[in-house]
Design a protein around this motif. Structure first.
Motif, PDB file in Angstrom:
ATOM      1  N   TYR A  46    -111.408  -7.527 -22.540  1.00 34.94           N
ATOM      2  CA  TYR A  46    -111.498  -8.228 -23.821  1.00 34.94           C
ATOM      3  C   TYR A  46    -110.339  -9.212 -23.965  1.00 34.94           C
ATOM      4  O   TYR A  46    -109.189  -8.810 -24.134  1.00 34.94           O
ATOM      5  CB  TYR A  46    -111.476  -7.224 -24.975  1.00 34.94           C
ATOM      6  N   GLN A  47    -110.651 -10.500 -23.850  1.00 36.11           N
ATOM      7  CA  GLN A  47    -109.670 -11.573 -24.027  1.00 36.11           C
ATOM      8  C   GLN A  47    -110.254 -12.586 -25.008  1.00 36.11           C
ATOM      9  O   GLN A  47    -110.944 -13.518 -24.614  1.00 36.11           O
ATOM     10  CB  GLN A  47    -109.340 -12.238 -22.686  1.00 36.11           C
ATOM     11  N   PRO A  48    -110.014 -12.407 -26.320  1.00 37.06           N
ATOM     12  CA  PRO A  48    -110.656 -13.266 -27.325  1.00 37.06           C
ATOM     13  C   PRO A  48    -110.176 -14.712 -27.273  1.00 37.06           C
ATOM     14  O   PRO A  48    -109.044 -14.995 -26.882  1.00 37.06           O
ATOM     15  CB  PRO A  48    -110.248 -12.598 -28.646  1.00 37.06           C
ATOM     16  N   LYS A  49    -111.070 -15.589 -27.673  1.00 35.70           N
ATOM     17  CA  LYS A  49    -110.767 -17.021 -27.705  1.00 35.70           C
ATOM     18  C   LYS A  49    -109.810 -17.352 -28.848  1.00 35.70           C
ATOM     19  O   LYS A  49    -109.665 -16.580 -29.795  1.00 35.70           O
ATOM     20  CB  LYS A  49    -112.065 -17.820 -27.872  1.00 35.70           C
ATOM     21  N   ASN A  50    -109.192 -18.521 -28.764  1.00 33.91           N
ATOM     22  CA  ASN A  50    -108.316 -19.029 -29.818  1.00 33.91           C
ATOM     23  C   ASN A  50    -109.134 -19.889 -30.773  1.00 33.91           C
ATOM     24  O   ASN A  50    -109.792 -20.837 -30.357  1.00 33.91           O
ATOM     25  CB  ASN A  50    -107.175 -19.849 -29.207  1.00 33.91           C
ATOM     26  N   VAL A  51    -109.094 -19.568 -32.057  1.00 37.84           N
ATOM     27  CA  VAL A  51    -109.945 -20.258 -33.026  1.00 37.84           C
ATOM     28  C   VAL A  51    -109.615 -21.745 -33.129  1.00 37.84           C
ATOM     29  O   VAL A  51    -110.505 -22.573 -33.351  1.00 37.84           O
ATOM     30  CB  VAL A  51    -109.851 -19.578 -34.409  1.00 37.84           C
ATOM     31  N   LEU A  52    -108.363 -22.125 -32.963  1.00 34.87           N
ATOM     32  CA  LEU A  52    -108.005 -23.534 -33.096  1.00 34.87           C
ATOM     33  C   LEU A  52    -108.569 -24.350 -31.940  1.00 34.87           C
ATOM     34  O   LEU A  52    -108.991 -25.500 -32.138  1.00 34.87           O
ATOM     35  CB  LEU A  52    -106.486 -23.692 -33.174  1.00 34.87           C
ATOM     36  N   ASN A  53    -108.591 -23.765 -30.735  1.00 34.28           N
ATOM     37  CA  ASN A  53    -109.240 -24.451 -29.611  1.00 34.28           C
ATOM     38  C   ASN A  53    -110.743 -24.547 -29.837  1.00 34.28           C
ATOM     39  O   ASN A  53    -111.363 -25.588 -29.601  1.00 34.28           O
ATOM     40  CB  ASN A  53    -108.962 -23.704 -28.302  1.00 34.28           C
ATOM     41  N   ASP A  54    -111.322 -23.455 -30.303  1.00 38.10           N
ATOM     42  CA  ASP A  54    -112.769 -23.432 -30.535  1.00 38.10           C
ATOM     43  C   ASP A  54    -113.175 -24.341 -31.690  1.00 38.10           C
ATOM     44  O   ASP A  54    -114.297 -24.865 -31.706  1.00 38.10           O
ATOM     45  CB  ASP A  54    -113.231 -22.004 -30.839  1.00 38.10           C
ATOM     46  N   LEU A  55    -112.283 -24.510 -32.671  1.00 35.95           N
ATOM     47  CA  LEU A  55    -112.632 -25.325 -33.835  1.00 35.95           C
ATOM     48  C   LEU A  55    -112.920 -26.769 -33.428  1.00 35.95           C
ATOM     49  O   LEU A  55    -113.856 -27.391 -33.940  1.00 35.95           O
ATOM     50  CB  LEU A  55    -111.510 -25.279 -34.872  1.00 35.95           C
ATOM     51  N   ARG A  56    -112.160 -27.302 -32.509  1.00 37.21           N
ATOM     52  CA  ARG A  56    -112.416 -28.672 -32.040  1.00 37.21           C
ATOM     53  C   ARG A  56    -113.791 -28.760 -31.373  1.00 37.21           C
ATOM     54  O   ARG A  56    -114.544 -29.716 -31.590  1.00 37.21           O
ATOM     55  CB  ARG A  56    -111.324 -29.109 -31.062  1.00 37.21           C
ATOM     56  N   LEU A 110    -115.432   6.960 -24.281  1.00 34.87           N
ATOM     57  CA  LEU A 110    -114.406   6.121 -24.912  1.00 34.87           C
ATOM     58  C   LEU A 110    -113.217   6.989 -25.303  1.00 34.87           C
ATOM     59  O   LEU A 110    -113.368   8.171 -25.629  1.00 34.87           O
ATOM     60  CB  LEU A 110    -114.973   5.414 -26.145  1.00 34.87           C
ATOM     61  N   SER A 111    -112.041   6.384 -25.308  1.00 34.30           N
ATOM     62  CA  SER A 111    -110.826   7.130 -25.616  1.00 34.30           C
ATOM     63  C   SER A 111    -110.669   7.409 -27.104  1.00 34.30           C
ATOM     64  O   SER A 111    -109.910   8.294 -27.499  1.00 34.30           O
ATOM     65  CB  SER A 111    -109.596   6.361 -25.114  1.00 34.30           C
ATOM     66  N   GLN A 112    -111.374   6.660 -27.948  1.00 34.64           N
ATOM     67  CA  GLN A 112    -111.321   6.869 -29.401  1.00 34.64           C
ATOM     68  C   GLN A 112    -112.621   6.357 -30.010  1.00 34.64           C
ATOM     69  O   GLN A 112    -113.454   5.782 -29.324  1.00 34.64           O
ATOM     70  CB  GLN A 112    -110.101   6.171 -30.006  1.00 34.64           C
ATOM     71  N   LYS A 113    -112.777   6.571 -31.321  1.00 33.44           N
ATOM     72  CA  LYS A 113    -114.036   6.208 -31.981  1.00 33.44           C
ATOM     73  C   LYS A 113    -113.954   4.925 -32.805  1.00 33.44           C
ATOM     74  O   LYS A 113    -114.986   4.368 -33.190  1.00 33.44           O
ATOM     75  CB  LYS A 113    -114.505   7.359 -32.874  1.00 33.44           C
ATOM     76  N   ILE A 114    -112.753   4.443 -33.122  1.00 33.67           N
ATOM     77  CA  ILE A 114    -112.590   3.252 -33.948  1.00 33.67           C
ATOM     78  C   ILE A 114    -111.806   2.204 -33.170  1.00 33.67           C
ATOM     79  O   ILE A 114    -110.755   2.508 -32.589  1.00 33.67           O
ATOM     80  CB  ILE A 114    -111.861   3.565 -35.274  1.00 33.67           C
ATOM     81  N   PHE A 115    -112.322   0.954 -33.172  1.00 39.26           N
ATOM     82  CA  PHE A 115    -111.660  -0.141 -32.472  1.00 39.26           C
ATOM     83  C   PHE A 115    -111.637  -1.400 -33.357  1.00 39.26           C
ATOM     84  O   PHE A 115    -112.652  -1.761 -33.961  1.00 39.26           O
ATOM     85  CB  PHE A 115    -112.392  -0.482 -31.176  1.00 39.26           C
ATOM     86  N   ASN A 116    -110.491  -2.056 -33.393  1.00 42.61           N
ATOM     87  CA  ASN A 116    -110.415  -3.382 -33.996  1.00 42.61           C
ATOM     88  C   ASN A 116    -110.995  -4.401 -33.023  1.00 42.61           C
ATOM     89  O   ASN A 116    -110.643  -4.402 -31.837  1.00 42.61           O
ATOM     90  CB  ASN A 116    -108.963  -3.775 -34.284  1.00 42.61           C
ATOM     91  N   VAL A 117    -111.879  -5.264 -33.522  1.00 44.01           N
ATOM     92  CA  VAL A 117    -112.390  -6.379 -32.730  1.00 44.01           C
ATOM     93  C   VAL A 117    -111.978  -7.640 -33.467  1.00 44.01           C
ATOM     94  O   VAL A 117    -112.580  -8.036 -34.470  1.00 44.01           O
ATOM     95  CB  VAL A 117    -113.914  -6.305 -32.546  1.00 44.01           C
ATOM     96  N   ALA A 118    -110.918  -8.258 -32.973  1.00 45.95           N
ATOM     97  CA  ALA A 118    -110.289  -9.383 -33.651  1.00 45.95           C
ATOM     98  C   ALA A 118    -109.616 -10.256 -32.598  1.00 45.95           C
ATOM     99  O   ALA A 118    -109.687  -9.971 -31.401  1.00 45.95           O
ATOM    100  CB  ALA A 118    -109.264  -8.862 -34.664  1.00 45.95           C
ATOM    101  N   SER A 119    -108.959 -11.320 -33.033  1.00 44.85           N
ATOM    102  CA  SER A 119    -108.238 -12.164 -32.083  1.00 44.85           C
ATOM    103  C   SER A 119    -106.833 -11.650 -31.830  1.00 44.85           C
ATOM    104  O   SER A 119    -106.215 -11.983 -30.825  1.00 44.85           O
ATOM    105  CB  SER A 119    -108.167 -13.607 -32.604  1.00 44.85           C
TER     106      SER A 119
END
Length: 274
Positions: free
Chosen positions: A250-260, A195-204
């Motif tokens: 990594y292509q995270p989903k959109n919460v508003l689409n998922d909420l429905r 890996l290129s680094q040790k810390i990664f944000n996993v978010a939308s």
């Protein structure tokens, strides 16, 4: 196929990680609480999901779950690689939310113990001279009927009670990420050799306001939204997810689409319980 140990593998996030690993044909060990096998057998690749956040009612358990167990694994256990789940809550009150940004602890934050234990744990990982990866998760959502997490809780109330109490302003916003995306990212990072680094944000990578969420809940369930203004004044910057998108698919989903979709699934599941 690889051997994995998922600490906290019976929880909301951990169980999804276990599910995806097993679907990939991997061998997965899920230790029980106080399981001595953590220190007596080879663990393979460890994914530590054993977090806890009730700082006001059980501060000692916050420390034990977030930091003490990790320290014991780093010191005593035999493993190839360790992935530690931290939190993007560390960016609260900051202007930016990138992995290399300086962090501060806010004195007015009633849950600052949570942030402190995550910071201590991250530093233990970085100083351990072991093969470690740290992922900072934003607010995770998914189909968890009995979960006390924000989105599942208000969705249940909207369907069952036709009433949602919002203890924030309509403008209050946070980053929400699907538990499926979280598990997929964790599995990819755990499996990748270099890996290129040790810390990664996993978010939308985007913030969603309480007002946007309330609008969908009202449209889909006909519930009433009761705003209790002024209860929460936390501020979170937009999470930078460019590093993880360079590292893995990594292509995270959109919460508003998922909420429905989540509302419809909740309706089906709750009706089956009647």
């Amino acid at each position: 196929m690889a051997n994995y140990t998922v600490v906290g593998g019976q929880g909301f996030i951990g169980s999804e990680i276990v599910k995806q690993l097993e679907m990939g044909g991997h061998s997965v060990f899920v230790p029980e609480i106080n399981d001595e096998r953590l220190f007596t057998q080879s663990l393979g690749i460890v994914i530590d999901c054993a977090g806890y956040g009730d700082c006001q009612n059980d501060p000692l358990q916050v420390f034990k779950s977030n930091s003490l167990l990790l320290a014991e694994i780093l010191e005593k256990s035999d493993f190839e690689k360790l992935l530690y789940i931290s939190s993007t809550r560390l960016y609260m009150g900051q202007e930016k939310a990138s992995e290399n940004d300086d962090l501060s602890v806010l004195s007015a934050d009633k849950r600052r113990l949570f942030n402190l234990t995550k910071l201590v744990s991250e530093e233990l990982c970085l100083l351990s001279d072991k093969d470690v990866v740290i992922i900072r998760l934003s607010n995770v959502y998914g189909l968890a009927l009995n979960s006390p997490l924000f989105l599942p809780a208000i969705t249940r109330n909207a369907i069952n009670n036709k009433q949602v109490d919002m203890y924030v302003t309509p403008e209050y916003e946070k980053d929400y990420v699907s538990v499926v995306d979280v598990a997929d990212a964790a599995c990819q990072l755990a499996a990748k050799a270099k890996l290129s680094q040790k810390i990664f944000n996993v978010a939308s990578g985007m913030n969603t306001s309480a007002g946007e969420i309330a609008d969908i809940l009202s449209q889909e369930t006909g519930c009433n939204i009761d705003w209790h203004l002024g209860s929460v004044d936390e501020a979170f910057p937009k999470n930078d997810i460019s590093a993880i998108q360079r590292e893995i698919k990594y292509q995270p989903k959109n919460v508003l689409n998922d909420l429905r979709l989540m509302i419809n699934e909740f309706k089906k599941s709750l009706s089956n319980q009647v």
